[in-house]
Enzyme design. Structure first.
Site, mmCIF file in Angstrom:
data_model
loop_
_atom_site.group_PDB
_atom_site.id
_atom_site.type_symbol
_atom_site.label_atom_id
_atom_site.label_comp_id
_atom_site.label_asym_id
_atom_site.label_seq_id
_atom_site.Cartn_x
_atom_site.Cartn_y
_atom_site.Cartn_z
ATOM 1 N N LYS A 14 43.220 2.973 35.537
ATOM 2 C CA LYS A 14 42.259 4.075 35.668
ATOM 3 C C LYS A 14 42.565 5.198 34.669
ATOM 4 O O LYS A 14 41.674 5.693 34.004
ATOM 5 C CB LYS A 14 42.287 4.647 37.101
ATOM 6 N N ARG A 124 55.769 1.132 33.073
ATOM 7 C CA ARG A 124 54.959 2.263 32.591
ATOM 8 C C ARG A 124 55.825 3.465 32.231
ATOM 9 O O ARG A 124 56.763 3.816 32.940
ATOM 10 C CB ARG A 124 53.969 2.662 33.693
ATOM 11 N N ARG A 168 52.655 2.131 47.823
ATOM 12 C CA ARG A 168 51.372 2.610 47.279
ATOM 13 C C ARG A 168 50.322 1.506 47.346
ATOM 14 O O ARG A 168 49.149 1.778 47.609
ATOM 15 C CB ARG A 168 51.559 3.085 45.832
#
Ligand code: AMP
Length: 213
Positions: A14, A124, A168
């Site tokens: 996103k 990441r 999450r």
């Protein structure tokens, strides 16, 4: 004013796609995660209250997030359009967002399987200054540890560790996936686009461009 809503699991891409949409169309990226992280690093009253919740990978309370979002939307850089990255995260937030005016709303669901997102999040890196996103496997920075765009230091987000990532994803399945049904039920068929987000970044972006036409 156009509102683009990016839905998808943590790590679906996103933030990366919101950046690209902002560059091309000038719509402003609004990441509620970034708004909350800014409160945490500034050690505001809200920041102190939500730090531990965020680090566990749980959702921050709707009241807090909605207030942060409404304040952000008062700035006039969003009048030409904006991209929602990380909001809505549950049905109540989706209903609240529907009450906020927009001339056109395009919902884009970035669909990707769990193994892919875990790998992506574990590798990441995020720029501590401008928020640009890199990945040690697929999108390495030119100079190790430094942001290509602003030279800022790259960090691993506090919630990008395996335990928190799993939580999450669980929270996403329980609370955020129902948001997809909300938009389908609401009659968003015409502006609801499901995209296979395991594809390369530029292929996904080309499909998003098609959806925004
Ligand atoms: P993100 O940067 O979108 O991955 O969000 C990081 C964390 O911020 C989430 O795991 C939540 O703790 C919190 N957060 C971000 N957006 C929301 C939201 N819309 N509602 C509740 N919590 C949120």
């Amino acid at each position: 004013m156009v509102r683009v809503i990016l839905l998808g699991a943590p790590g679906a891409g996103k933030g990366t796609q919101a950046d690209a949409i902002e560059d091309k169309y000038g719509y402003k990226q609004i990441s509620t995660g970034d708004l909350i992280r800014a409160e945490v690093s500034a050690k505001t009253e809200i920041g102190l209250k939500v730090k531990a919740i965020m680090e566990k990978g749980e959702l921050v309370s709707d009241d807090i997030v909605i207030e942060l979002l409404k304040n952000r939307l008062k700035q006039d850089d969003t009048v030409g359009g904006y991209i929602m990255d990380g909001f809505p995260r549950n049905r109540h937030q989706a209903e609240e967002l529907s009450r906020m005016e927009a001339d056109r709303e395009v919902v884009i669901y970035l669909e990707v399987n769990e193994d892919v997102v875990i790998q992506r999040l574990l590798s990441r890196l995020t720029c501590s200054v401008c928020g640009a996103i890199f990945n040690l496997l697929s999108d390495t920075p030119k100079q190790a540890g430094k942001c290509d765009e602003c030279g800022g230091t790259l960090i691993q987000r506090a919630d990008d560790n395996e335990e928190t990532i799993r939580n999450r994803i669980r929270v996403y399945k329980e609370q955020t996936q129902p948001v997809i049904d909300y938009y389908l039920e609401k009659g968003h068929e015409g502006s609801f686009h499901q995209i296979d987000a395991s594809k390369p970044v530029d292929v996904i972006f080309a499909e998003i461009e098609g959806a925004l036409r």
